[in-house]
Write a protein that holds these residues in place. Structure first.
Motif, mmCIF file in Angstrom:
data_model
loop_
_atom_site.group_PDB
_atom_site.id
_atom_site.type_symbol
_atom_site.label_atom_id
_atom_site.label_comp_id
_atom_site.label_asym_id
_atom_site.label_seq_id
_atom_site.Cartn_x
_atom_site.Cartn_y
_atom_site.Cartn_z
ATOM 1 N N ARG A 185 -3.992 9.119 10.435
ATOM 2 C CA ARG A 185 -2.658 9.010 10.028
ATOM 3 C C ARG A 185 -2.182 10.601 10.404
ATOM 4 N NH1 ARG A 185 -0.256 5.528 7.692
ATOM 5 N NH2 ARG A 185 -2.369 4.615 7.065
ATOM 6 N N LEU A 186 -2.677 11.446 10.196
ATOM 7 C CA LEU A 186 -2.263 13.041 10.506
ATOM 8 C C LEU A 186 -1.860 13.056 11.903
ATOM 9 C CD1 LEU A 186 -4.837 15.217 8.615
ATOM 10 C CD2 LEU A 186 -2.655 14.858 7.990
ATOM 11 N N ILE A 187 -2.612 12.600 12.907
ATOM 12 C CA ILE A 187 -2.318 12.554 14.256
ATOM 13 C C ILE A 187 -0.917 11.896 14.443
ATOM 14 C CG2 ILE A 187 -3.038 11.776 16.517
ATOM 15 C CD1 ILE A 187 -5.868 12.265 15.920
ATOM 16 N N SER A 188 -1.073 10.651 13.890
ATOM 17 C CA SER A 188 0.399 9.847 13.937
ATOM 18 C C SER A 188 1.432 10.388 13.536
ATOM 19 C CB SER A 188 0.111 8.594 13.312
ATOM 20 O OG SER A 188 1.141 7.871 13.296
ATOM 21 N N VAL A 189 1.517 11.116 12.472
ATOM 22 C CA VAL A 189 2.558 11.998 11.811
ATOM 23 C C VAL A 189 2.955 13.047 12.770
ATOM 24 C CG1 VAL A 189 3.412 13.534 9.979
ATOM 25 C CG2 VAL A 189 2.160 11.488 9.490
ATOM 26 N N ALA A 225 9.810 16.755 8.542
ATOM 27 C CA ALA A 225 10.614 15.648 7.953
ATOM 28 C C ALA A 225 11.326 15.102 8.851
ATOM 29 C CB ALA A 225 10.925 16.243 6.724
ATOM 30 N N THR A 226 12.395 16.026 9.452
ATOM 31 C CA THR A 226 13.625 15.547 10.357
ATOM 32 C C THR A 226 13.058 15.146 11.473
ATOM 33 O OG1 THR A 226 13.821 18.026 11.016
ATOM 34 C CG2 THR A 226 15.301 17.158 9.324
ATOM 35 N N SER A 227 11.955 15.895 12.155
ATOM 36 C CA SER A 227 11.473 15.430 13.522
ATOM 37 C C SER A 227 10.658 14.126 13.324
ATOM 38 C CB SER A 227 10.504 16.349 14.193
ATOM 39 O OG SER A 227 11.352 17.821 14.264
ATOM 40 N N TRP A 228 9.955 13.893 12.148
ATOM 41 C CA TRP A 228 9.102 12.795 11.978
ATOM 42 C C TRP A 228 10.135 11.354 11.743
ATOM 43 C CZ3 TRP A 228 8.676 9.742 7.519
ATOM 44 C CH2 TRP A 228 7.651 8.734 7.549
ATOM 45 N N TRP A 229 11.153 11.869 10.658
ATOM 46 C CA TRP A 229 12.203 10.680 10.396
ATOM 47 C C TRP A 229 13.207 10.195 11.514
ATOM 48 C CZ3 TRP A 229 12.199 7.211 7.076
ATOM 49 C CH2 TRP A 229 13.345 6.665 6.649
ATOM 50 N N HIS A 264 11.680 -6.625 12.021
ATOM 51 C CA HIS A 264 9.940 -7.127 11.865
ATOM 52 C C HIS A 264 9.503 -5.805 10.901
ATOM 53 C CE1 HIS A 264 10.613 -10.016 14.948
ATOM 54 N NE2 HIS A 264 10.833 -9.002 15.895
ATOM 55 N N SER A 265 9.903 -5.975 9.712
ATOM 56 C CA SER A 265 9.969 -4.979 8.863
ATOM 57 C C SER A 265 8.734 -4.861 7.943
ATOM 58 C CB SER A 265 11.155 -4.926 7.881
ATOM 59 O OG SER A 265 11.227 -5.857 7.222
ATOM 60 N N ASP A 266 8.354 -5.871 7.733
ATOM 61 C CA ASP A 266 6.909 -6.084 6.656
ATOM 62 C C ASP A 266 6.031 -5.095 6.988
ATOM 63 O OD1 ASP A 266 8.740 -7.804 5.350
ATOM 64 O OD2 ASP A 266 7.638 -9.756 6.292
ATOM 65 N N GLU A 267 5.190 -5.251 8.133
ATOM 66 C CA GLU A 267 3.954 -4.622 8.264
ATOM 67 C C GLU A 267 4.463 -3.107 8.683
ATOM 68 O OE1 GLU A 267 0.278 -4.386 11.573
ATOM 69 O OE2 GLU A 267 1.490 -6.507 11.355
ATOM 70 N N ALA A 268 5.387 -2.969 9.290
ATOM 71 C CA ALA A 268 5.957 -1.645 9.761
ATOM 72 C C ALA A 268 6.188 -0.763 8.388
ATOM 73 C CB ALA A 268 7.132 -1.744 10.812
ATOM 74 N N LEU A 269 7.067 -1.447 7.442
ATOM 75 C CA LEU A 269 7.528 -0.818 6.281
ATOM 76 C C LEU A 269 6.164 -0.158 5.655
ATOM 77 C CD1 LEU A 269 9.629 0.263 4.564
ATOM 78 C CD2 LEU A 269 9.335 -1.994 3.412
ATOM 79 N N GLN A 270 5.121 -0.795 5.577
ATOM 80 C CA GLN A 270 3.793 -0.324 4.983
ATOM 81 C C GLN A 270 3.295 0.942 5.541
ATOM 82 O OE1 GLN A 270 0.679 -3.301 4.611
ATOM 83 N NE2 GLN A 270 2.137 -4.872 3.730
ATOM 84 N N GLY A 275 3.222 6.965 5.810
ATOM 85 C CA GLY A 275 3.665 8.356 6.615
ATOM 86 C C GLY A 275 4.600 8.897 5.705
ATOM 87 N N ALA A 276 5.664 8.322 5.028
ATOM 88 C CA ALA A 276 6.529 8.958 4.245
ATOM 89 C C ALA A 276 5.974 9.792 3.070
ATOM 90 C CB ALA A 276 7.674 8.026 3.556
ATOM 91 N N GLU A 277 4.865 9.230 2.388
ATOM 92 C CA GLU A 277 4.068 9.971 1.151
ATOM 93 C C GLU A 277 3.330 11.003 1.857
ATOM 94 O OE1 GLU A 277 3.495 9.070 -1.845
ATOM 95 O OE2 GLU A 277 4.104 6.839 -2.302
ATOM 96 N N LEU A 278 2.719 10.957 2.962
ATOM 97 C CA LEU A 278 2.102 12.200 3.613
ATOM 98 C C LEU A 278 3.105 13.372 4.017
ATOM 99 C CD1 LEU A 278 -0.516 13.394 4.771
ATOM 100 C CD2 LEU A 278 0.075 12.163 7.019
ATOM 101 N N VAL A 279 4.333 12.975 4.369
ATOM 102 C CA VAL A 279 5.305 14.170 4.848
ATOM 103 C C VAL A 279 6.055 14.599 3.557
ATOM 104 C CG1 VAL A 279 7.513 14.018 6.059
ATOM 105 C CG2 VAL A 279 5.526 12.791 7.348
ATOM 106 N N GLY A 280 5.762 13.956 2.434
ATOM 107 C CA GLY A 280 6.496 14.580 1.333
ATOM 108 C C GLY A 280 7.854 13.784 1.020
ATOM 109 N N LEU A 281 8.072 12.809 1.733
ATOM 110 C CA LEU A 281 9.567 12.152 1.345
ATOM 111 C C LEU A 281 9.298 11.391 0.077
ATOM 112 C CD1 LEU A 281 10.430 11.037 5.065
ATOM 113 C CD2 LEU A 281 11.455 13.098 3.770
ATOM 114 N N LEU A 282 8.293 10.778 -0.166
ATOM 115 C CA LEU A 282 8.032 9.730 -1.201
ATOM 116 C C LEU A 282 6.796 10.439 -2.280
ATOM 117 C CD1 LEU A 282 7.853 6.359 0.453
ATOM 118 C CD2 LEU A 282 9.891 7.597 -0.722
ATOM 119 N N ARG A 283 7.193 10.105 -3.629
ATOM 120 C CA ARG A 283 6.266 10.409 -4.442
ATOM 121 C C ARG A 283 6.055 9.058 -5.400
ATOM 122 N NH1 ARG A 283 1.777 13.465 -5.944
ATOM 123 N NH2 ARG A 283 1.354 13.811 -8.137
#
Length: 588
Positions: A185-189, A225-229, A264-270, A275-283
């Motif tokens: 996941r770190l590599i993906s981000v 965050a901006t680059s990832w988003w 096709h949002s179901d699997e991608a959303l997960q 990733g958003a949790e890791l980047v600090g966008l979600l808690r």
């Protein structure tokens, strides 16, 4: 290669009418690559492919899809067709908009319920002060792990294919970083944030990733965050921009499905949720205050994301504690500057938010090889340490820096010159059978010379346990030459823009010569396949004559071919040709 179909010819004609700016927009919206942009026919065929059309529909809003459905069903127009034209789905040059894709691709639009109401999705409660501090601390810890990942990738060979590290690459990183890291996941981000990139089958830091490590914590997060988003799916970014304060809980999927029915949002959303949790966008699936400010453009610049994050971050530790066993312990999180200094001088034994370091001879040599002057090492260690530096640490630094300068390497026209502190060291190197490969020649009692490049001489000496340094004319250590690649992350974008520049220039030149859009590609294919064409030619009196002929060559502004009906050779001026199409099949 088959001749362009009637639908492709219509699309080619529309593509030829696009401006340079419109081409860029189209390429970004439809995912055109440099290879797709080599010519009008190539681009048209890519845009007509089912997977490309499906991807375009998946990124479109509900309102735009309903307008497209009306166009496809030839119903009275209701709604804005500009978003459809920007995506190359509709041609508005005529009074009634015309489809630029196969009608069968739009059958899925019939499943959209135009009378359905949008589901409610109220804003999520804001995080409390304590939760905000916890979220900021977790965000900081994630950035520390990403920082360590980028450094490890710079120092470790990580094999990868299409941005996915193989088992060996993951194993190497695990050995370098230790436990507690979600490496995949770190590599993906890091890839999405463009901190690293895949080059020739391996992962390497980008120039952006190298500079990112030196930023302060809040600015580092904004860049991350901006680059990832920016690489998130269109349907996700647009949905979040509509509801920046909403929770990403279960109803969120329904909201996305309503506003982007074909996503096709179901699997991608997960995946993007994690990733958003890791980047600090979600808690806990609730947007953090700095994420809300980043997403809610209406709040900018009143709420600065960097300032909101900085206000919730724990205080940084003023330094580290140096111990007799050569370890350096931090009492809290370290600033980016102090972390970089310790990463340069010591080995990181424990990573994360509160790291632990150990000073070794190898780490000191690494610092010297990176260009840190020997005289600066002890002052830097003292500056970082909150307590007096133990005598054992000072002795190690003095011993390594003194011995390293016993053998200094400089580049010479003939290769590499090795300057020794005394004649005994020169004799030692000349006697060592492991160094025979260097072909050492004695220049003086304290100088040896090798024809090998300086970096190879350094690696050979270090491999035989001889401390050595590359220095400049003033005796200051310098970094050895390196072939490490720090690719710019926009290389692909530059290649696409270059391809679009050439394509638009070709279109303009063809228009200047009076060549119909796509004419050259059609003639080239027809000539190779000996396919007859119907060619409309405007006569001097204004009338139009249609010739059915098999093209032979296109030179000097004239088309030469054999007319099928009379089996005679005919030459037509390109400037008078108004359209070209495949000749209908005959049973004669």
């Amino acid at each position: 290669m088959a001749l362009p179909s009637t639908a492709e010819l219509s699309l080619i004609s529309w593509l030829a009418s696009r401006t340079r700016a419109q081409w860029s927009t189209l390429a970004n919206l439809r995912g055109l690559t440099p290879n797709d942009s080599r010519g009008l026919t190539t681009a048209a065929r890519r845009l007509q492919e089912p997977d490309n059309v499906a991807a375009a529909l998946a990124d479109m809003r509900r309102e735009d899809l309903l307008v497209l459905r009306r166009v496809g069903n030839s119903h009275p127009l209701s709604g804005d067709v500009c978003p459809l034209e920007l995506r190359g789905l509709v041609d508005t040059r005529e009074e009634s908009p015309q489809l630029l894709c196969e009608h069968t691709y739009l059958e899925i639009l019939e499943e959209i319920d135009a009378s359905a109401s949008a589901p409610e999705h109220p804003p999520a409660p804001e995080l409390s002060a304590g939760e905000s501090v916890a979220a900021a601390t977790a965000t900081w810890a994630s950035m520390c792990q990403l920082d360590e990942l980028v450094q490890a990738i710079a120092e470790t060979t990580v094999s990868a294919k299409d941005g996915v590290a193989n088992a060996t690459g993951v194993k190497n990183l695990s050995a370098e970083l230790g436990g507690g890291y979600d490496i995949e996941r770190l590599i993906s981000v890091a890839l999405h944030a463009q901190l690293i990139a895949g080059v020739n089958g391996v992962l390497v830091p980008t120039s952006k990733g190298a500079s990112w490590r030196s930023l302060d914590i809040a600015q580092k997060w904004v860049v991350l965050a901006t680059s990832w988003w920016a690489t998130a799916p269109t349907w996700l970014r647009h949905s979040v921009s509509m509801f920046p304060a909403s929770s990403w809980s279960s109803p969120w999927a329904g909201v996305i499905k309503f506003h982007f029915p074909l996503a096709h949002s179901d699997e991608a959303l997960q995946e993007w949720d994690k990733g958003a949790e890791l980047v600090g966008l979600l808690r806990g699936r609730i947007p953090t205050p700095w994420a809300r400010a980043l997403w809610d453009e209406s709040a900018m610049p009143a709420k600065d994301p960097a300032e909101l994050l900085a206000a919730s971050l724990p205080e940084v530790a003023p330094g580290v504690y140096a111990n007799e066993d050569f370890t350096f312990l931090a009492s809290g999180p370290l600033s980016s500057t102090l972390r970089l200094r310790m990463d340069t001088l010591a080995v990181r034994e424990l990573g994360g938010l509160i790291p632990r370091y150990r000073l070794t001879g190898a780490s000191l040599m690494r610092a010297l090889h990176r260009g840190v002057a020997a005289a600066d090492i002890l002052p830097q260690v003292r500056q970082a340490s909150l307590n007096p530096v133990p005598p054992s640490v000072e002795a190690l630094i003095d011993d390594v820096t003194r011995k390293a300068h016993d053998r200094e390497l400089r580049t010479s026209p003939a290769g590499t010159v090795i300057s020794l502190a005394n004649p005994e060291l020169a004799a030692e190197l000349l006697r060592d059978p492991a160094l025979v490969v260097l072909g050492l020649q004695q220049v003086s009692d304290r100088e040896l010379q090798s024809s090998w490049p300086i970096e190879r001489v350094l690696h050979t000496l270090m491999g035989c346990s001889y401390l050595a340094l590359i220095v400049d004319e003033a005796g200051i250590p310098v970094s050895p030459p390196t072939s490490e690649v720090h690719p710019e992350v926009d290389e692909g974008s530059d290649a696409l823009e270059h391809a679009l520049d050439e394509l638009c220039a070709t279109i303009e030149e063809s228009a200047r010569l009076g060549v119909p859009p796509g004419f050259g590609s059609i003639i080239e294919v027809a000539t190779k396949s000996k396919t007859p064409l119907e060619i409309d030619v405007t006569m001097p009196d204004g009338t139009t004559v249609t010739h059915v002929m098999e093209p032979r060559s296109l030179t000097g502004g004239r088309l030469r071919g054999v007319e099928i009906k009379n089996s005679i050779e005919r030459t037509l001026p390109i400037s008078r040709i108004t359209s070209v199409r495949p000749a209908p099949l005959t049973t004669e």
